[in-house]
Design a protein around this motif. Structure first.
Motif, PDB file in Angstrom:
ATOM      1  N   PRO A  33     -16.568  32.172  23.352  1.00  0.00           N
ATOM      2  CA  PRO A  33     -16.697  33.255  22.369  1.00  0.00           C
ATOM      3  C   PRO A  33     -15.495  33.395  21.440  1.00  0.00           C
ATOM      4  O   PRO A  33     -15.650  33.785  20.279  1.00  0.00           O
ATOM      5  CB  PRO A  33     -16.873  34.500  23.253  1.00  0.00           C
ATOM      6  N   ASN A  34     -14.281  33.066  21.922  1.00  0.00           N
ATOM      7  CA  ASN A  34     -13.084  33.215  21.086  1.00  0.00           C
ATOM      8  C   ASN A  34     -12.635  31.911  20.431  1.00  0.00           C
ATOM      9  O   ASN A  34     -11.660  31.894  19.684  1.00  0.00           O
ATOM     10  CB  ASN A  34     -11.922  33.774  21.917  1.00  0.00           C
ATOM     11  N   GLY A  35     -13.334  30.811  20.696  1.00  0.00           N
ATOM     12  CA  GLY A  35     -12.941  29.535  20.104  1.00  0.00           C
ATOM     13  C   GLY A  35     -13.110  28.398  21.087  1.00  0.00           C
ATOM     14  O   GLY A  35     -13.307  28.620  22.289  1.00  0.00           O
ATOM     15  N   PRO A  36     -13.008  27.145  20.624  1.00  0.00           N
ATOM     16  CA  PRO A  36     -13.234  25.989  21.497  1.00  0.00           C
ATOM     17  C   PRO A  36     -12.046  25.674  22.403  1.00  0.00           C
ATOM     18  O   PRO A  36     -10.887  25.871  22.027  1.00  0.00           O
ATOM     19  CB  PRO A  36     -13.466  24.848  20.505  1.00  0.00           C
ATOM     20  N   VAL A  37     -12.342  25.170  23.597  1.00  0.00           N
ATOM     21  CA  VAL A  37     -11.327  24.676  24.515  1.00  0.00           C
ATOM     22  C   VAL A  37     -11.661  23.221  24.818  1.00  0.00           C
ATOM     23  O   VAL A  37     -12.815  22.869  25.048  1.00  0.00           O
ATOM     24  CB  VAL A  37     -11.270  25.526  25.808  1.00  0.00           C
ATOM     25  N   ARG A  42     -11.774  19.321  37.860  1.00  0.00           N
ATOM     26  CA  ARG A  42     -11.054  20.566  38.064  1.00  0.00           C
ATOM     27  C   ARG A  42      -9.563  20.377  37.784  1.00  0.00           C
ATOM     28  O   ARG A  42      -8.942  19.394  38.199  1.00  0.00           O
ATOM     29  CB  ARG A  42     -11.245  21.062  39.501  1.00  0.00           C
ATOM     30  N   VAL A  43      -8.993  21.327  37.055  1.00  0.00           N
ATOM     31  CA  VAL A  43      -7.558  21.323  36.785  1.00  0.00           C
ATOM     32  C   VAL A  43      -6.838  21.943  37.980  1.00  0.00           C
ATOM     33  O   VAL A  43      -7.229  23.006  38.479  1.00  0.00           O
ATOM     34  CB  VAL A  43      -7.242  22.128  35.501  1.00  0.00           C
ATOM     35  N   CYS A  44      -5.798  21.273  38.468  1.00  0.00           N
ATOM     36  CA  CYS A  44      -5.081  21.783  39.636  1.00  0.00           C
ATOM     37  C   CYS A  44      -3.629  22.145  39.338  1.00  0.00           C
ATOM     38  O   CYS A  44      -2.934  22.688  40.198  1.00  0.00           O
ATOM     39  CB  CYS A  44      -5.154  20.791  40.789  1.00  0.00           C
ATOM     40  N   GLY A  45      -3.138  21.843  38.134  1.00  0.00           N
ATOM     41  CA  GLY A  45      -1.765  22.199  37.807  1.00  0.00           C
ATOM     42  C   GLY A  45      -1.468  22.019  36.328  1.00  0.00           C
ATOM     43  O   GLY A  45      -2.213  21.339  35.611  1.00  0.00           O
ATOM     44  N   VAL A  46      -0.381  22.631  35.882  1.00  0.00           N
ATOM     45  CA  VAL A  46       0.083  22.481  34.501  1.00  0.00           C
ATOM     46  C   VAL A  46       1.551  22.082  34.551  1.00  0.00           C
ATOM     47  O   VAL A  46       2.342  22.640  35.323  1.00  0.00           O
ATOM     48  CB  VAL A  46      -0.098  23.787  33.695  1.00  0.00           C
ATOM     49  N   VAL A  99      -3.944  28.118  35.392  1.00  0.00           N
ATOM     50  CA  VAL A  99      -4.904  27.110  35.841  1.00  0.00           C
ATOM     51  C   VAL A  99      -6.238  27.763  36.188  1.00  0.00           C
ATOM     52  O   VAL A  99      -7.307  27.241  35.847  1.00  0.00           O
ATOM     53  CB  VAL A  99      -4.331  26.340  37.054  1.00  0.00           C
ATOM     54  N   ASP A 100      -6.207  28.902  36.852  1.00  0.00           N
ATOM     55  CA  ASP A 100      -7.443  29.617  37.178  1.00  0.00           C
ATOM     56  C   ASP A 100      -8.198  30.027  35.916  1.00  0.00           C
ATOM     57  O   ASP A 100      -9.429  29.895  35.836  1.00  0.00           O
ATOM     58  CB  ASP A 100      -7.136  30.857  38.023  1.00  0.00           C
ATOM     59  N   ALA A 101      -7.464  30.523  34.919  1.00  0.00           N
ATOM     60  CA  ALA A 101      -8.099  30.945  33.663  1.00  0.00           C
ATOM     61  C   ALA A 101      -8.732  29.760  32.954  1.00  0.00           C
ATOM     62  O   ALA A 101      -9.820  29.878  32.361  1.00  0.00           O
ATOM     63  CB  ALA A 101      -7.066  31.619  32.762  1.00  0.00           C
ATOM     64  N   LEU A 102      -8.093  28.617  33.021  1.00  0.00           N
ATOM     65  CA  LEU A 102      -8.616  27.424  32.362  1.00  0.00           C
ATOM     66  C   LEU A 102      -9.879  26.915  33.052  1.00  0.00           C
ATOM     67  O   LEU A 102     -10.878  26.585  32.401  1.00  0.00           O
ATOM     68  CB  LEU A 102      -7.545  26.341  32.334  1.00  0.00           C
ATOM     69  N   ASN A 103      -9.857  26.821  34.366  1.00  0.00           N
ATOM     70  CA  ASN A 103     -11.049  26.380  35.094  1.00  0.00           C
ATOM     71  C   ASN A 103     -12.217  27.336  34.866  1.00  0.00           C
ATOM     72  O   ASN A 103     -13.373  26.910  34.733  1.00  0.00           O
ATOM     73  CB  ASN A 103     -10.734  26.268  36.590  1.00  0.00           C
ATOM     74  N   GLU A 104     -11.917  28.627  34.795  1.00  0.00           N
ATOM     75  CA  GLU A 104     -12.959  29.612  34.535  1.00  0.00           C
ATOM     76  C   GLU A 104     -13.551  29.416  33.136  1.00  0.00           C
ATOM     77  O   GLU A 104     -14.763  29.552  32.937  1.00  0.00           O
ATOM     78  CB  GLU A 104     -12.409  31.031  34.667  1.00  0.00           C
ATOM     79  N   ALA A 105     -12.703  29.080  32.163  1.00  0.00           N
ATOM     80  CA  ALA A 105     -13.181  28.892  30.794  1.00  0.00           C
ATOM     81  C   ALA A 105     -14.224  27.781  30.716  1.00  0.00           C
ATOM     82  O   ALA A 105     -15.174  27.864  29.935  1.00  0.00           O
ATOM     83  CB  ALA A 105     -12.001  28.583  29.879  1.00  0.00           C
ATOM     84  N   PHE A 106     -14.071  26.726  31.516  1.00  0.00           N
ATOM     85  CA  PHE A 106     -15.018  25.621  31.473  1.00  0.00           C
ATOM     86  C   PHE A 106     -16.261  25.859  32.334  1.00  0.00           C
ATOM     87  O   PHE A 106     -17.307  25.252  32.083  1.00  0.00           O
ATOM     88  CB  PHE A 106     -14.338  24.325  31.930  1.00  0.00           C
ATOM     89  N   CYS A 107     -16.168  26.725  33.325  1.00  0.00           N
ATOM     90  CA  CYS A 107     -17.278  26.869  34.273  1.00  0.00           C
ATOM     91  C   CYS A 107     -17.957  28.230  34.248  1.00  0.00           C
ATOM     92  O   CYS A 107     -19.060  28.381  34.783  1.00  0.00           O
ATOM     93  CB  CYS A 107     -16.778  26.600  35.693  1.00  0.00           C
TER      94      CYS A 107
END
Length: 477
Positions: free
Chosen positions: A263-267, A342-346, A300-308
């Motif tokens: 909704p706020n833009g592409p990831v 799944r992303v596990c770290g940054v 990392v949690d926010a990013l995984n949530e954005a994709f799923c």
């Protein structure tokens, strides 16, 4: 840029114009000129070059290498003005960097033509075999790949590796000089084709003249301002967030580029290695700052949530997508969304933000000057076309200059430079309008718009000729 001095008003006065010209052409200085080759020689304050490139970076430095490599232009004396300190080189065994580019087929051919591609190949890069783009409000998606994955869709390359490769070629060129920490203070361009030279002065007082001044100095280009061309620009009030991400064991060969429209833009996730990906997340200024400040685990949690995450659905659009698939004889599993690993770290200190916007100059050329890259155009990164358009400018400009020089035209002749502009506009404008249109379509949750964009995305997926046309455009073919 600090110290930018507009002299348009001064040129209205003939006396002031003569004063500035005298200062640029006749002043003397004891300042030593130090190039990136480490040479230090006593130079007069005003030195003449055939071509001066104002601004380095990816596009400006590649242009210098392409000019040096062209046999028709190899005798032209070229000066590359770089505002940054001397480039320190690239370490292919070091950590992956957060600024990368999705390089298309045409850009790779350009690197091959200037003998820079083998340098990149011997270091590190990641081919993209497939792309998946999908909606967050419906099941609409599109997947790009060659038949049987016979060819790459794009290559993900770190920006500093590209710079390292093209600098290596520039430093080998006998006709190119590099001046670091060189920021343009003011510019004086010829008023008509009867005038011969373009002139500029740096912030430290040194002055130069040339037959052709090329503005590769970014979106706030000093050269473009002195060309007095109209500029259409938009501030999207959005920011891009980049980072280098560590993936879980389900990454496998990690050769897919993933992009989801939120909704706020592409990831987007762009592959770097089997276990690393580069992030480009476009969102509101507030959310970008919040994401950058989050502790690593929460980010990392926010990013995984954005994709799923399942976002609110638009029922009418969902039914329309299902009906369209049925019309083409496809069942639900044939066009099912695949989810990224799944992303596990940054990686530490890899998160950074930058503003997003749109810019296009009404003209790329005038007597004695031309624009390339972000000085001429700037687009949203959602399609990965920004730097590729700049590399396309380089190819068109070098071809036009070589043809003109062979035919006996002056380097700064506007009538011949217009051929470069026409080629660029024919390629750049449709792509820029398309990218801007996508940004506009995906910046709203208005149900009728969601319906139209979902149908458009799914229709493209279901029509191979149309999809192949889009894929070839993305690849630069």
């Amino acid at each position: 840029m600090l110290g930018v001095l507009r002299i348009q008003g001064a040129l209205a006065s003939a006396g002031q114009s003569r004063l500035l010209s005298a200062r640029l052409l006749a002043s003397k200085s004891s300042t030593d000129m130090t190039t990136s080759r480490g040479e230090s020689t006593q130079s007069p304050a005003t030195e003449h070059f055939d071509i001066i490139i104002g601004g380095g970076g990816l596009v400006g430095t590649t242009l210098a290498a392409a000019l040096a490599k062209n046999s028709t232009l190899a005798d032209k004396k070229v000066l590359l003005l770089e505002g940054a300190p001397e480039f320190r080189g690239f370490n292919p065994t070091g950590p992956y960097q957060n600024r990368v580019s999705a390089i298309n087929h045409n850009s790779i051919e350009l690197f091959k033509s200037i003998d820079a591609w083998t340098h990149i190949e011997s270091a590190r890069y990641k081919p993209v075999k497939q792309m998946q783009v999908w909606e967050s409000n419906t099941d609409a998606l599109i997947q790009f790949q060659h038949d049987n994955f016979a060819s790459d869709v794009a290559c993900i390359i770190e920006n500093d590796l590209i710079l390292d490769a093209v600098y290596a070629r520039v430093k080998e060129a006998a006709n190119v000089e590099i001046l670091n920490k060189a920021r343009i203070q003011c510019v004086r361009l010829p008023k008509d084709s009867n005038s011969n030279l373009s002139e500029l002065q740096l912030q430290d007082g040194r002055s130069f003249s040339c037959d052709l001044l090329i503005g590769a100095d970014g979106a706030n280009s000093v050269v473009r301002k002195e060309m007095n061309v109209d500029v259409f620009s938009l501030n999207y009030d959005r920011m891009g967030l980049v980072a280098t991400l560590e993936l879980g064991e389900d990454a496998c060969d990690n050769s897919v580029a993933w992009q989801r429209f939120l909704p706020n833009g592409p990831v987007a996730l762009l592959p770097l290695t089997d276990r690393l990906s580069s992030l480009v997340w476009s969102t509101t200024n507030e959310q970008a700052k919040m994401l950058q400040a989050l502790p690593p685990a929460e980010f990392v949690d926010a990013l995984n949530e954005a994709f799923c995450r399942q976002y609110p659905r638009v029922e009418l659009a969902d039914k329309a997508v299902q009906a369209l698939n049925s019309l083409f004889g496809h069942n639900a599993t044939q066009h099912q969304v695949q989810y990224p690993p799944r992303v596990c770290g940054v990686q530490d200190k890899s998160r950074a933000t930058f503003p997003l916007g749109f810019l296009h100059a009404s003209s790329y050329v005038c007597n004695g000057a031309a624009l390339v890259g972000d000085a001429a155009h700037r687009v949203h990164p959602l399609a990965g076309q920004g730097v590729n358009l700049g590399f396309s400018d380089v190819r068109f400009l070098v071809e036009s200059l070589a043809t003109g020089a062979y035919a006996g035209f002056k380097l700064g002749d506007k009538q011949h430079l217009m051929k470069y502009e026409r080629k660029c506009l024919a390629k750049n404008v449709p792509i820029m309008l398309g990218v801007h249109g996508l940004h506009t379509l995906y910046s709203t949750q208005f149900s009728p718009v969601v319906l139209l964009r979902s149908l458009g995305l799914q229709l493209t997926q279901n029509l191979p000729p149309v999809k192949n046309l889009f894929m070839r455009g993305a690849m630069g073919q």
